[in-house]
Motif scaffolding. Sequence first.
Motif, PDB file in Angstrom:
ATOM      1  N   ARG A 142     -38.732 -58.529  79.169  1.00 36.72           N
ATOM      2  CA  ARG A 142     -38.727 -57.665  77.991  1.00 36.72           C
ATOM      3  C   ARG A 142     -37.340 -57.649  77.366  1.00 36.72           C
ATOM      4  O   ARG A 142     -36.333 -57.779  78.063  1.00 36.72           O
ATOM      5  CB  ARG A 142     -39.128 -56.228  78.367  1.00 36.72           C
ATOM      6  CG  ARG A 142     -40.590 -56.064  78.771  1.00 36.72           C
ATOM      7  CD  ARG A 142     -40.843 -54.653  79.252  1.00 36.72           C
ATOM      8  NE  ARG A 142     -42.239 -54.451  79.622  1.00 36.72           N
ATOM      9  CZ  ARG A 142     -43.172 -53.955  78.825  1.00 36.72           C
ATOM     10  NH1 ARG A 142     -42.850 -53.624  77.581  1.00 36.72           N
ATOM     11  NH2 ARG A 142     -44.408 -53.788  79.252  1.00 36.72           N
ATOM     12  N   GLU A 143     -37.311 -57.473  76.066  1.00 34.48           N
ATOM     13  CA  GLU A 143     -36.038 -57.358  75.370  1.00 34.48           C
ATOM     14  C   GLU A 143     -35.250 -56.185  75.938  1.00 34.48           C
ATOM     15  O   GLU A 143     -35.791 -55.108  76.175  1.00 34.48           O
ATOM     16  CB  GLU A 143     -36.290 -57.128  73.878  1.00 34.48           C
ATOM     17  CG  GLU A 143     -35.067 -57.362  73.016  1.00 34.48           C
ATOM     18  CD  GLU A 143     -34.597 -58.795  73.050  1.00 34.48           C
ATOM     19  OE1 GLU A 143     -33.384 -59.002  73.222  1.00 34.48           O
ATOM     20  OE2 GLU A 143     -35.441 -59.707  72.926  1.00 34.48           O
ATOM     21  N   GLY A 144     -33.954 -56.419  76.183  1.00 32.82           N
ATOM     22  CA  GLY A 144     -33.119 -55.398  76.796  1.00 32.82           C
ATOM     23  C   GLY A 144     -33.161 -55.426  78.303  1.00 32.82           C
ATOM     24  O   GLY A 144     -32.410 -54.680  78.947  1.00 32.82           O
ATOM     25  N   GLY A 145     -34.009 -56.274  78.879  1.00 30.52           N
ATOM     26  CA  GLY A 145     -34.104 -56.416  80.330  1.00 30.52           C
ATOM     27  C   GLY A 145     -33.647 -57.795  80.765  1.00 30.52           C
ATOM     28  O   GLY A 145     -32.537 -58.222  80.450  1.00 30.52           O
ATOM     29  N   PHE A 146     -34.509 -58.501  81.478  1.00 31.32           N
ATOM     30  CA  PHE A 146     -34.176 -59.843  81.948  1.00 31.32           C
ATOM     31  C   PHE A 146     -35.421 -60.710  81.864  1.00 31.32           C
ATOM     32  O   PHE A 146     -36.541 -60.207  81.707  1.00 31.32           O
ATOM     33  CB  PHE A 146     -33.635 -59.809  83.374  1.00 31.32           C
ATOM     34  CG  PHE A 146     -34.635 -59.322  84.395  1.00 31.32           C
ATOM     35  CD1 PHE A 146     -35.389 -60.218  85.142  1.00 31.32           C
ATOM     36  CD2 PHE A 146     -34.828 -57.959  84.610  1.00 31.32           C
ATOM     37  CE1 PHE A 146     -36.321 -59.770  86.072  1.00 31.32           C
ATOM     38  CE2 PHE A 146     -35.751 -57.507  85.542  1.00 31.32           C
ATOM     39  CZ  PHE A 146     -36.501 -58.412  86.275  1.00 31.32           C
ATOM     40  N   PHE A 147     -35.224 -62.037  81.967  1.00 33.23           N
ATOM     41  CA  PHE A 147     -36.323 -62.969  81.768  1.00 33.23           C
ATOM     42  C   PHE A 147     -36.418 -63.966  82.914  1.00 33.23           C
ATOM     43  O   PHE A 147     -35.411 -64.398  83.471  1.00 33.23           O
ATOM     44  CB  PHE A 147     -36.143 -63.718  80.442  1.00 33.23           C
ATOM     45  CG  PHE A 147     -36.193 -62.813  79.247  1.00 33.23           C
ATOM     46  CD1 PHE A 147     -37.398 -62.524  78.638  1.00 33.23           C
ATOM     47  CD2 PHE A 147     -35.029 -62.222  78.753  1.00 33.23           C
ATOM     48  CE1 PHE A 147     -37.456 -61.667  77.547  1.00 33.23           C
ATOM     49  CE2 PHE A 147     -35.074 -61.362  77.666  1.00 33.23           C
ATOM     50  CZ  PHE A 147     -36.291 -61.093  77.061  1.00 33.23           C
ATOM     51  N   THR A 148     -37.662 -64.315  83.256  1.00 36.22           N
ATOM     52  CA  THR A 148     -37.938 -65.354  84.236  1.00 36.22           C
ATOM     53  C   THR A 148     -39.006 -66.284  83.668  1.00 36.22           C
ATOM     54  O   THR A 148     -39.696 -65.946  82.709  1.00 36.22           O
ATOM     55  CB  THR A 148     -38.458 -64.756  85.558  1.00 36.22           C
ATOM     56  OG1 THR A 148     -39.647 -63.996  85.274  1.00 36.22           O
ATOM     57  CG2 THR A 148     -37.422 -63.869  86.221  1.00 36.22           C
ATOM     58  N   ALA A 149     -39.137 -67.455  84.264  1.00 39.14           N
ATOM     59  CA  ALA A 149     -40.183 -68.392  83.855  1.00 39.14           C
ATOM     60  C   ALA A 149     -41.487 -67.957  84.500  1.00 39.14           C
ATOM     61  O   ALA A 149     -41.624 -67.994  85.721  1.00 39.14           O
ATOM     62  CB  ALA A 149     -39.828 -69.811  84.283  1.00 39.14           C
ATOM     63  N   ALA A 150     -42.434 -67.506  83.683  1.00 36.21           N
ATOM     64  CA  ALA A 150     -43.721 -67.029  84.196  1.00 36.21           C
ATOM     65  C   ALA A 150     -44.845 -67.774  83.489  1.00 36.21           C
ATOM     66  O   ALA A 150     -45.087 -68.941  83.783  1.00 36.21           O
ATOM     67  CB  ALA A 150     -43.822 -65.520  84.026  1.00 36.21           C
ATOM     68  N   ALA A 151     -45.528 -67.131  82.536  1.00 38.50           N
ATOM     69  CA  ALA A 151     -46.657 -67.765  81.851  1.00 38.50           C
ATOM     70  C   ALA A 151     -46.403 -68.022  80.372  1.00 38.50           C
ATOM     71  O   ALA A 151     -47.177 -68.732  79.733  1.00 38.50           O
ATOM     72  CB  ALA A 151     -47.902 -66.890  81.999  1.00 38.50           C
ATOM     73  N   ASP A 152     -45.332 -67.456  79.829  1.00 40.17           N
ATOM     74  CA  ASP A 152     -45.058 -67.566  78.401  1.00 40.17           C
ATOM     75  C   ASP A 152     -44.040 -68.671  78.133  1.00 40.17           C
ATOM     76  O   ASP A 152     -42.861 -68.529  78.477  1.00 40.17           O
ATOM     77  CB  ASP A 152     -44.525 -66.226  77.879  1.00 40.17           C
ATOM     78  CG  ASP A 152     -44.219 -66.255  76.393  1.00 40.17           C
ATOM     79  OD1 ASP A 152     -44.506 -67.274  75.734  1.00 40.17           O
ATOM     80  OD2 ASP A 152     -43.695 -65.243  75.894  1.00 40.17           O
ATOM     81  N   PRO A 153     -44.441 -69.767  77.489  1.00 41.14           N
ATOM     82  CA  PRO A 153     -43.504 -70.872  77.231  1.00 41.14           C
ATOM     83  C   PRO A 153     -42.298 -70.475  76.383  1.00 41.14           C
ATOM     84  O   PRO A 153     -41.229 -71.070  76.503  1.00 41.14           O
ATOM     85  CB  PRO A 153     -44.368 -71.903  76.500  1.00 41.14           C
ATOM     86  CG  PRO A 153     -45.768 -71.605  76.918  1.00 41.14           C
ATOM     87  CD  PRO A 153     -45.815 -70.111  77.062  1.00 41.14           C
ATOM     88  N   SER A 154     -42.440 -69.448  75.538  1.00 40.23           N
ATOM     89  CA  SER A 154     -41.348 -69.083  74.639  1.00 40.23           C
ATOM     90  C   SER A 154     -40.148 -68.505  75.373  1.00 40.23           C
ATOM     91  O   SER A 154     -39.043 -68.422  74.808  1.00 40.23           O
ATOM     92  CB  SER A 154     -41.835 -68.081  73.583  1.00 40.23           C
ATOM     93  OG  SER A 154     -42.116 -66.819  74.163  1.00 40.23           O
ATOM     94  N   VAL A 155     -40.326 -68.115  76.639  1.00 38.85           N
ATOM     95  CA  VAL A 155     -39.212 -67.543  77.394  1.00 38.85           C
ATOM     96  C   VAL A 155     -38.093 -68.566  77.583  1.00 38.85           C
ATOM     97  O   VAL A 155     -36.933 -68.197  77.813  1.00 38.85           O
ATOM     98  CB  VAL A 155     -39.701 -67.017  78.763  1.00 38.85           C
ATOM     99  CG1 VAL A 155     -39.912 -68.166  79.749  1.00 38.85           C
ATOM    100  CG2 VAL A 155     -38.710 -66.003  79.346  1.00 38.85           C
ATOM    101  N   ALA A 156     -38.408 -69.846  77.473  1.00 36.17           N
ATOM    102  CA  ALA A 156     -37.391 -70.884  77.636  1.00 36.17           C
ATOM    103  C   ALA A 156     -36.237 -70.692  76.658  1.00 36.17           C
ATOM    104  O   ALA A 156     -35.086 -71.036  76.955  1.00 36.17           O
ATOM    105  CB  ALA A 156     -38.018 -72.259  77.452  1.00 36.17           C
ATOM    106  N   ARG A 157     -36.528 -70.124  75.503  1.00 32.19           N
ATOM    107  CA  ARG A 157     -35.494 -69.937  74.488  1.00 32.19           C
ATOM    108  C   ARG A 157     -34.584 -68.748  74.811  1.00 32.19           C
ATOM    109  O   ARG A 157     -33.598 -68.514  74.101  1.00 32.19           O
ATOM    110  CB  ARG A 157     -36.125 -69.781  73.110  1.00 32.19           C
ATOM    111  CG  ARG A 157     -36.996 -70.982  72.771  1.00 32.19           C
ATOM    112  CD  ARG A 157     -37.291 -71.154  71.303  1.00 32.19           C
ATOM    113  NE  ARG A 157     -38.052 -72.383  71.104  1.00 32.19           N
ATOM    114  CZ  ARG A 157     -37.534 -73.595  71.030  1.00 32.19           C
ATOM    115  NH1 ARG A 157     -36.216 -73.742  71.115  1.00 32.19           N
ATOM    116  NH2 ARG A 157     -38.290 -74.663  70.875  1.00 32.19           N
ATOM    117  N   ARG A 158     -34.894 -68.024  75.871  1.00 35.43           N
ATOM    118  CA  ARG A 158     -34.034 -66.930  76.321  1.00 35.43           C
ATOM    119  C   ARG A 158     -32.981 -67.406  77.314  1.00 35.43           C
ATOM    120  O   ARG A 158     -32.111 -66.618  77.728  1.00 35.43           O
ATOM    121  CB  ARG A 158     -34.886 -65.854  76.999  1.00 35.43           C
ATOM    122  CG  ARG A 158     -36.008 -65.295  76.135  1.00 35.43           C
ATOM    123  CD  ARG A 158     -35.475 -64.378  75.086  1.00 35.43           C
ATOM    124  NE  ARG A 158     -36.529 -63.653  74.390  1.00 35.43           N
ATOM    125  CZ  ARG A 158     -36.328 -62.624  73.596  1.00 35.43           C
ATOM    126  NH1 ARG A 158     -35.104 -62.195  73.387  1.00 35.43           N
ATOM    127  NH2 ARG A 158     -37.343 -62.024  72.990  1.00 35.43           N
TER     128      ARG A 158
END
Length: 261
Positions: A164-180
């Motif tokens: 989530r925005e303001g939190g943290f990101f991992t590679a899960a099911a959403d391809p767009s997270v790569a841009r984070r």
Amino acid sequence: MRTELASEPGDADRPNEDFASVGLPASGQGGSVVVLDGVTPPKTGTGCLHSVPWFTAHLGGALTELTVSLPDVPLVDALSRAIARTSEAHAATCDLSHPRTPQATVVVTRWNPDTVEYLVLSDSALLLESPDGVVTPVLDDRLALLPRSALATDALVDSTLRNREGGFFTAAADPSVARRAVTGTLPRSEVRALAALTDGATRWVERFEEGGWTDCFQLVRKEGPQALVDRVRTLERSDAAATFLGRSKRHDDATVVFAEI
């Protein structure tokens, strides 16, 4: 090129949730390193029929293949495609919208005769050594910068911070997270060696404070990846009062890949 790799589960009775690979293109020009740290699932479930090792094997395998077979595709796009391919493999059977659907941290680097590319997502680490011995850590520190109160429970993290925005990101099911991810490109002449580490290995620096990133890199270079893992295990066993580890698990999966390029 010289590479060394060590990967060890935190518990011998459980599968290792980390993934590591070294890719060498048939041309012999360059290479790639992929390291994933699977996120240990909660006891409440993940909405998925598959294990975290299944996920990291599929995502890591896809990412390794794409970094080698598509050398002109940026690493962000390679990770996005690998996530999409992995999601397609179990979308029909699993709830990929679940906040704890299988997921992983990512470190990937790729080099050719001209450049060194890198991508880091979440709390694994990449260390880059220049020809004059200067070690530069590449870190995604969003999780580390969050206040401890915000991480009080899994439910709180999942509902407010995870992917989530303001939190943290991992590679899960959403391809767009790569841009984070944290990304960059350097001239090949500025990097002579590198090391990729999951957070089970970075404990030597980040939890036990045995030395800085340069000290950590020199230990790996001189004694090998397994030596770092062994030292972490010794420190974990000696921390009976959890002075350094706090609420973290006593032993974590630990992976280290070293490449002299």
